[in-house]
Design a protein around this motif. Structure first.
Motif, PDB file in Angstrom:
ATOM      1  N   VAL A  24      42.275  52.294  33.688  1.00 51.53           N
ATOM      2  CA  VAL A  24      43.314  51.670  34.499  1.00 51.53           C
ATOM      3  C   VAL A  24      42.821  50.302  34.978  1.00 51.53           C
ATOM      4  N   ARG A  25      43.704  49.322  34.909  1.00 45.20           N
ATOM      5  CA  ARG A  25      43.355  47.977  35.367  1.00 45.20           C
ATOM      6  C   ARG A  25      43.837  47.751  36.798  1.00 45.20           C
ATOM      7  N   LEU A  26      43.144  46.863  37.495  1.00 50.05           N
ATOM      8  CA  LEU A  26      43.437  46.554  38.892  1.00 50.05           C
ATOM      9  C   LEU A  26      43.655  45.053  39.028  1.00 50.05           C
ATOM     10  N   LEU A  27      44.831  44.681  39.479  1.00 49.43           N
ATOM     11  CA  LEU A  27      45.197  43.298  39.733  1.00 49.43           C
ATOM     12  C   LEU A  27      45.138  43.070  41.233  1.00 49.43           C
ATOM     13  N   ALA A  28      44.200  42.222  41.687  1.00 51.60           N
ATOM     14  CA  ALA A  28      43.989  42.014  43.119  1.00 51.60           C
ATOM     15  C   ALA A  28      44.595  40.682  43.538  1.00 51.60           C
ATOM     16  N   GLY A  29      45.388  40.715  44.599  1.00 58.04           N
ATOM     17  CA  GLY A  29      45.966  39.508  45.169  1.00 58.04           C
ATOM     18  C   GLY A  29      45.537  39.363  46.621  1.00 58.04           C
ATOM     19  N   THR A  30      44.852  38.276  46.931  1.00 58.02           N
ATOM     20  CA  THR A  30      44.375  37.995  48.284  1.00 58.02           C
ATOM     21  C   THR A  30      44.702  36.538  48.609  1.00 58.02           C
ATOM     22  N   PRO A  31      44.544  36.128  49.867  1.00 56.77           N
ATOM     23  CA  PRO A  31      44.775  34.707  50.182  1.00 56.77           C
ATOM     24  C   PRO A  31      43.883  33.764  49.382  1.00 56.77           C
ATOM     25  N   GLU A  32      42.753  34.272  48.840  1.00 53.53           N
ATOM     26  CA  GLU A  32      41.868  33.442  48.015  1.00 53.53           C
ATOM     27  C   GLU A  32      42.354  33.313  46.577  1.00 53.53           C
ATOM     28  N   GLY A  33      43.285  34.143  46.158  1.00 49.21           N
ATOM     29  CA  GLY A  33      43.792  34.033  44.805  1.00 49.21           C
ATOM     30  C   GLY A  33      44.006  35.379  44.147  1.00 49.21           C
ATOM     31  N   VAL A  34      44.224  35.358  42.838  1.00 51.91           N
ATOM     32  CA  VAL A  34      44.515  36.555  42.049  1.00 51.91           C
ATOM     33  C   VAL A  34      43.372  36.771  41.064  1.00 51.91           C
ATOM     34  N   THR A  35      42.847  37.996  41.027  1.00 53.07           N
ATOM     35  CA  THR A  35      41.733  38.319  40.137  1.00 53.07           C
ATOM     36  C   THR A  35      42.027  39.619  39.406  1.00 53.07           C
ATOM     37  N   HIS A  36      41.285  39.851  38.308  1.00 56.84           N
ATOM     38  CA  HIS A  36      41.537  40.980  37.420  1.00 56.84           C
ATOM     39  C   HIS A  36      40.269  41.821  37.298  1.00 56.84           C
ATOM     40  N   HIS A  37      40.444  43.173  37.380  1.00 58.88           N
ATOM     41  CA  HIS A  37      39.296  44.070  37.421  1.00 58.88           C
ATOM     42  C   HIS A  37      39.660  45.398  36.773  1.00 58.88           C
ATOM     43  N   PRO A  38      38.654  46.181  36.372  1.00 62.60           N
ATOM     44  CA  PRO A  38      38.922  47.603  36.122  1.00 62.60           C
ATOM     45  C   PRO A  38      39.123  48.304  37.458  1.00 62.60           C
ATOM     46  N   PHE A  39      39.871  49.385  37.462  1.00 61.46           N
ATOM     47  CA  PHE A  39      40.099  50.080  38.731  1.00 61.46           C
ATOM     48  C   PHE A  39      38.791  50.564  39.355  1.00 61.46           C
ATOM     49  N   THR A  40      37.808  50.860  38.532  1.00 63.01           N
ATOM     50  CA  THR A  40      36.524  51.347  39.040  1.00 63.01           C
ATOM     51  C   THR A  40      35.793  50.309  39.881  1.00 63.01           C
ATOM     52  N   ALA A  41      36.259  49.053  39.875  1.00 60.31           N
ATOM     53  CA  ALA A  41      35.645  48.017  40.707  1.00 60.31           C
ATOM     54  C   ALA A  41      36.176  48.017  42.133  1.00 60.31           C
ATOM     55  N   VAL A  68      47.378  49.178  38.485  1.00 58.50           N
ATOM     56  CA  VAL A  68      47.434  49.204  39.956  1.00 58.50           C
ATOM     57  C   VAL A  68      47.258  47.792  40.495  1.00 58.50           C
ATOM     58  N   ASN A  69      47.897  47.558  41.626  1.00 61.01           N
ATOM     59  CA  ASN A  69      47.890  46.254  42.291  1.00 61.01           C
ATOM     60  C   ASN A  69      47.330  46.415  43.708  1.00 61.01           C
ATOM     61  N   LEU A  70      46.311  45.626  44.029  1.00 59.78           N
ATOM     62  CA  LEU A  70      45.747  45.596  45.385  1.00 59.78           C
ATOM     63  C   LEU A  70      46.201  44.321  46.053  1.00 59.78           C
ATOM     64  N   LEU A  71      46.891  44.438  47.189  1.00 64.72           N
ATOM     65  CA  LEU A  71      47.360  43.298  47.962  1.00 64.72           C
ATOM     66  C   LEU A  71      46.680  43.319  49.319  1.00 64.72           C
ATOM     67  N   LEU A  72      46.032  42.222  49.676  1.00 62.89           N
ATOM     68  CA  LEU A  72      45.334  42.114  50.965  1.00 62.89           C
ATOM     69  C   LEU A  72      45.837  40.886  51.702  1.00 62.89           C
ATOM     70  N   TYR A  88      52.874  38.853  40.353  1.00 59.70           N
ATOM     71  CA  TYR A  88      53.763  39.376  39.315  1.00 59.70           C
ATOM     72  C   TYR A  88      53.821  38.460  38.095  1.00 59.70           C
ATOM     73  N   GLU A  89      53.669  37.177  38.292  1.00 60.85           N
ATOM     74  CA  GLU A  89      53.556  36.277  37.141  1.00 60.85           C
ATOM     75  C   GLU A  89      52.327  36.633  36.307  1.00 60.85           C
ATOM     76  N   GLU A  90      51.206  36.880  36.983  1.00 59.45           N
ATOM     77  CA  GLU A  90      49.971  37.255  36.285  1.00 59.45           C
ATOM     78  C   GLU A  90      50.113  38.617  35.606  1.00 59.45           C
ATOM     79  N   ALA A  91      50.772  39.557  36.293  1.00 60.04           N
ATOM     80  CA  ALA A  91      50.937  40.899  35.720  1.00 60.04           C
ATOM     81  C   ALA A  91      51.743  40.841  34.425  1.00 60.04           C
ATOM     82  N   LEU A  92      52.789  40.044  34.411  1.00 60.68           N
ATOM     83  CA  LEU A  92      53.591  39.916  33.206  1.00 60.68           C
ATOM     84  C   LEU A  92      52.827  39.168  32.114  1.00 60.68           C
ATOM     85  N   ALA A  93      52.143  38.094  32.491  1.00 63.26           N
ATOM     86  CA  ALA A  93      51.426  37.295  31.491  1.00 63.26           C
ATOM     87  C   ALA A  93      50.272  38.074  30.868  1.00 63.26           C
ATOM     88  N   ARG A  94      49.580  38.915  31.678  1.00 65.47           N
ATOM     89  CA  ARG A  94      48.416  39.668  31.191  1.00 65.47           C
ATOM     90  C   ARG A  94      48.793  41.055  30.669  1.00 65.47           C
TER      91      ARG A  94
END
Length: 334
Positions: free
Chosen positions: A22-39, A328-332, A312-318
């Motif tokens: 499972v992939r994890l898309l993280a969105g924070t005030p610092e930006g958007v990053t991509h990770h495996p869920f295990t991260a 999964v999406n992490l929003l902080l 969501y732009e990143e989720a669609l593009a990737r």
């Protein structure tokens, strides 16, 4: 948030072969990053709190020859033990909404039970009465709810999370899917990092209210220990992160005007909106939601519109995957 079209190829059609896929898309005030869920442990800080939903998934669909009945959940203060039920027409291995039905109509079900329609609650949901206890009946004769993007049946175990508990009060019509990628090993790593976990329960109904559909009540329970830990973590500078939109709804129901969460249980029809904002959570771990879903307004309340648009732009593009078996999406917020 702007409208978007979800390509059919981004609908997850089966459980991941391995949960660590499972992939994890993280969105924070610092930006958007991509990770495996295990991260996930490395993306959180010691002292943060994850609040999880312990509701187990019910086999909430009962199939007839032409129809499928999706049992959504009971209603409060109903003298006739009514449940909300959605009628769906079976077509080519999947189901579509069925606009028929009339008050007083009854359906013979497997095992000799009978369901009677009592009246419409919403345009798609009926108040209905089963002539036997619903939850034990579903556990004997039901199957998990499945929509057209899932190509075949999967066992009920594929729809359970490591946090789910089969209590006497039943469970959720559809999986609290934000918790699905967690494993016992990952939970151990989170605790070892100093991340707290706390439980609550919200039994969710079928595909929680869509845009412009009035909310219906769902049962929830925020225990005293969880309320105390939420308040302590926030006072101590940590972040409270809801694992799933169900957790946001429960905590935002239990929070007072002073910002403190109190032990609370009962029924909630709470809809979280950007206009009201959130008072009990600082982040959200959730799946990716469909265009026009009311959940997107909740996500905007947590993350703000500019960040959510970029996520969501990143989720669609990737080519991230949507729905209960998806990524999964992490929003902080900070």
């Amino acid at each position: 948030m702007r409208e978007f079209t979800l390509p059919a190829g981004l609908e997850a059609s089966e459980p991941p072969a391995r949960r660590d896929g499972v992939r994890l898309l993280a969105g924070t005030p610092e930006g958007v990053t991509h990770h495996p869920f295990t991260a996930l442990p490395e993306l959180l800080r010691p002292g943060d709190l994850l609040v999880v939903n312990t509701s187990a998934t019910l086999p909430a669909a009962v199939r007839l020859d032409r129809l499928a009945l999706h049992f959504s959940g009971p209603l409060p203060s109903e003298p006739d033990d009514a449940w909300l039920v959605e009628l769906r027409l079976r077509q080519a291995g999947a189901t579509v909404p069925y606009p028929g039905g009339r008050c007083g109509e009854w359906f013979p079900l497997p095992g000799g039970a009978t369901l009677t329609l009592l009246g419409r609650q919403t345009p798609r949901l009926w108040r209905a009465r089963l002539d036997t206890d619903v939850v034990p009946y579903l556990r004997r004769h039901g199957v998990p709810i499945r929509y057209g993007y899932v190509g075949r049946d999967w066992p009920l175990s594929a729809y359970q999370t490591v946090f789910g508990e089969n209590g006497l009060e039943g469970g959720s019509a559809e999986m609290p899917s934000a918790g699905r990628p967690f494993t016992y090993e990952l939970v151990t790593r989170l605790v070892a990092r100093g991340v707290h976990l706390a439980p609550l329960t919200l039994h969710t109904g079928v595909a929680s209210p869509e845009k412009d559909e009035p909310p219906y009540p769902e049962r929830y329970d925020v225990p005293a220990a969880t309320a105390r830990l939420v308040n302590h973590v926030r006072w101590d500078g940590g972040r409270v992160i809801a694992v799933g939109t169900t957790v946001v709804r429960a905590l935002e129901t239990a929070v007072g005007d002073d910002g403190f969460v109190r032990p609370s249980r009962g029924w909630t029809s709470r809809v979280v909106t950007p206009e009201e904002g959130v008072r009990a959570v600082d982040g959200l771990l959730t799946g990716l939601h469909e265009p026009r879903s009311s959940h997107l307004r909740m996500l905007t309340a947590v993350a703000g519109e500019p960040l959510l648009e970029r996520v969501y732009e990143e989720a669609l593009a990737r080519e991230y995957k949507w729905h209960e078996f998806g990524d999964v999406n992490l929003l902080l917020s900070h």
